[in-house]
Write a protein that holds these residues in place. Structure first.
Motif, PDB file in Angstrom:
ATOM      1  N   LEU A   8       0.998  -0.802  -0.163  1.00 15.73           N
ATOM      2  CA  LEU A   8      -0.204   0.091   0.127  1.00 15.73           C
ATOM      3  C   LEU A   8       1.294   1.199  -0.087  1.00 15.73           C
ATOM      4  CD1 LEU A   8      -2.771   1.169   0.499  1.00 15.73           C
ATOM      5  CD2 LEU A   8      -2.670   0.983   3.283  1.00 15.73           C
ATOM      6  N   LYS A   9       2.077   1.208   0.985  1.00 13.38           N
ATOM      7  CA  LYS A   9       2.385   2.167   1.022  1.00 13.38           C
ATOM      8  C   LYS A   9       3.021   2.163  -0.889  1.00 13.38           C
ATOM      9  CE  LYS A   9       6.868   4.719   3.458  1.00 13.38           C
ATOM     10  NZ  LYS A   9       7.528   4.474   5.048  1.00 13.38           N
ATOM     11  N   GLU A  10       4.103   1.458  -1.308  1.00  9.34           N
ATOM     12  CA  GLU A  10       4.692   1.695  -2.421  1.00  9.34           C
ATOM     13  C   GLU A  10       3.904   2.071  -3.585  1.00  9.34           C
ATOM     14  OE1 GLU A  10       7.579  -2.305  -1.733  1.00  9.34           O
ATOM     15  OE2 GLU A  10       6.085  -2.545  -3.005  1.00  9.34           O
ATOM     16  N   ARG A  11       2.691   1.827  -3.668  1.00  6.11           N
ATOM     17  CA  ARG A  11       1.520   2.585  -4.392  1.00  6.11           C
ATOM     18  C   ARG A  11       1.213   4.045  -3.813  1.00  6.11           C
ATOM     19  NH1 ARG A  11      -2.879  -1.328  -3.608  1.00  6.11           N
ATOM     20  NH2 ARG A  11      -4.303  -0.214  -4.834  1.00  6.11           N
ATOM     21  N   VAL A  12       1.236   4.059  -2.937  1.00  3.51           N
ATOM     22  CA  VAL A  12       1.439   5.444  -2.397  1.00  3.51           C
ATOM     23  C   VAL A  12       2.337   6.183  -3.006  1.00  3.51           C
ATOM     24  CG1 VAL A  12       0.980   7.425  -0.638  1.00  3.51           C
ATOM     25  CG2 VAL A  12      -0.826   5.441  -0.058  1.00  3.51           C
ATOM     26  N   LEU A  32       6.274  11.745   1.369  1.00  5.51           N
ATOM     27  CA  LEU A  32       5.281  11.575   2.399  1.00  5.51           C
ATOM     28  C   LEU A  32       5.582  11.045   3.667  1.00  5.51           C
ATOM     29  CD1 LEU A  32       2.572   9.123   1.917  1.00  5.51           C
ATOM     30  CD2 LEU A  32       4.401   7.347   1.413  1.00  5.51           C
ATOM     31  N   VAL A  33       4.947  10.879   4.089  1.00  5.35           N
ATOM     32  CA  VAL A  33       4.716  10.882   5.361  1.00  5.35           C
ATOM     33  C   VAL A  33       4.895   9.493   6.160  1.00  5.35           C
ATOM     34  CG1 VAL A  33       5.522  11.713   8.312  1.00  5.35           C
ATOM     35  CG2 VAL A  33       5.278  13.324   6.044  1.00  5.35           C
ATOM     36  N   PRO A  37      -2.714   2.670   9.592  1.00  3.20           N
ATOM     37  CA  PRO A  37      -2.924   1.556   9.550  1.00  3.20           C
ATOM     38  C   PRO A  37      -4.277   1.269   9.275  1.00  3.20           C
ATOM     39  CG  PRO A  37      -1.053   1.443  11.936  1.00  3.20           C
ATOM     40  CD  PRO A  37      -1.482   2.346  11.559  1.00  3.20           C
ATOM     41  N   ASP A  38      -4.840   2.509   9.705  1.00  4.24           N
ATOM     42  CA  ASP A  38      -6.147   2.882   9.166  1.00  4.24           C
ATOM     43  C   ASP A  38      -6.665   3.132   8.188  1.00  4.24           C
ATOM     44  OD1 ASP A  38      -5.585   4.686  10.016  1.00  4.24           O
ATOM     45  OD2 ASP A  38      -7.307   5.891  11.585  1.00  4.24           O
ATOM     46  N   ARG A  39      -6.007   3.302   7.326  1.00  3.38           N
ATOM     47  CA  ARG A  39      -4.993   3.844   5.443  1.00  3.38           C
ATOM     48  C   ARG A  39      -5.710   5.202   5.391  1.00  3.38           C
ATOM     49  NH1 ARG A  39      -8.750  -0.699   4.730  1.00  3.38           N
ATOM     50  NH2 ARG A  39      -9.812   0.593   4.923  1.00  3.38           N
ATOM     51  N   ILE A  40      -5.096   6.245   6.233  1.00  3.95           N
ATOM     52  CA  ILE A  40      -4.647   7.432   5.917  1.00  3.95           C
ATOM     53  C   ILE A  40      -3.306   8.029   5.865  1.00  3.95           C
ATOM     54  CG2 ILE A  40      -4.558   9.847   7.733  1.00  3.95           C
ATOM     55  CD1 ILE A  40      -7.636   7.983   7.128  1.00  3.95           C
ATOM     56  N   VAL A  41      -3.407   8.802   4.771  1.00  2.00           N
ATOM     57  CA  VAL A  41      -2.213   9.225   4.278  1.00  2.00           C
ATOM     58  C   VAL A  41      -1.326  10.517   4.657  1.00  2.00           C
ATOM     59  CG1 VAL A  41      -0.374   9.408   2.653  1.00  2.00           C
ATOM     60  CG2 VAL A  41      -2.147   7.901   1.999  1.00  2.00           C
ATOM     61  N   LYS A  42      -0.356  10.571   5.383  1.00  2.00           N
ATOM     62  CA  LYS A  42       0.033  11.828   5.816  1.00  2.00           C
ATOM     63  C   LYS A  42       1.382  12.125   5.377  1.00  2.00           C
ATOM     64  CE  LYS A  42      -0.914  10.548  10.789  1.00  2.00           C
ATOM     65  NZ  LYS A  42      -0.004  10.184  12.354  1.00  2.00           N
ATOM     66  N   VAL A  43       1.338  13.138   4.585  1.00  2.00           N
ATOM     67  CA  VAL A  43       1.920  14.309   3.595  1.00  2.00           C
ATOM     68  C   VAL A  43       2.883  15.492   4.194  1.00  2.00           C
ATOM     69  CG1 VAL A  43       0.787  12.913   1.736  1.00  2.00           C
ATOM     70  CG2 VAL A  43       0.269  15.343   2.695  1.00  2.00           C
ATOM     71  N   LYS A  44       3.865  16.179   3.907  1.00  2.00           N
ATOM     72  CA  LYS A  44       4.084  17.248   4.552  1.00  2.00           C
ATOM     73  C   LYS A  44       4.832  17.873   2.561  1.00  2.00           C
ATOM     74  CE  LYS A  44       7.158  17.531   7.172  1.00  2.00           C
ATOM     75  NZ  LYS A  44       8.762  17.479   7.989  1.00  2.00           N
ATOM     76  N   LEU A  45       3.576  19.411   3.243  1.00  2.00           N
ATOM     77  CA  LEU A  45       4.046  19.727   1.466  1.00  2.00           C
ATOM     78  C   LEU A  45       5.281  20.788   1.912  1.00  2.00           C
ATOM     79  CD1 LEU A  45       0.106  21.238   1.273  1.00  2.00           C
ATOM     80  CD2 LEU A  45       1.229  19.378   0.307  1.00  2.00           C
ATOM     81  N   LYS A  46       6.164  20.898   0.846  1.00  2.00           N
ATOM     82  CA  LYS A  46       7.304  21.681   0.531  1.00  2.00           C
ATOM     83  C   LYS A  46       7.773  22.597  -0.672  1.00  2.00           C
ATOM     84  CE  LYS A  46      10.155  18.058   2.116  1.00  2.00           C
ATOM     85  NZ  LYS A  46      12.042  18.009   2.324  1.00  2.00           N
TER      86      LYS A  46
END
Length: 80
Positions: A8-12, A32-33, A37-46
């Protein structure tokens, strides 16, 4: 981590690679941060995206929408 979560992480990350060129064209980027496990994607905008007045729209309507299309298991995308 299980193989499924790694996948899943690789696909994201693969989906984010498709989004990055348009962000980079405007002087921004996304990192990608974590994929929780509950499929929430955490990102950092730069770059120019960080602190931009339109960043939340970019996050939800651009990055979030694209990620959910590419990886339907993703429930939400949040900035950290």
């Amino acid at each position: 981590m299980t193989k499924e979560k790694d996948t899943l992480k690789e696909r994201v990350e693969s989906a984010l690679k498709k989004i990055r060129p348009s962000l980079q064209a405007e002087g921004g980027n996304v990192e990608l941060v974590e994929v929780t496990p509950d499929r929430i994607v955490k990102v950092k905008l730069k770059g120019a995206c960080f602190g931009c007045p339109m960043s939340q729209m970019t996050l939800k309507m651009g990055i979030g929408r694209m990620l959910k299309q590419e990886v339907p298991e993703v429930k939400d995308v949040v900035e950290v």
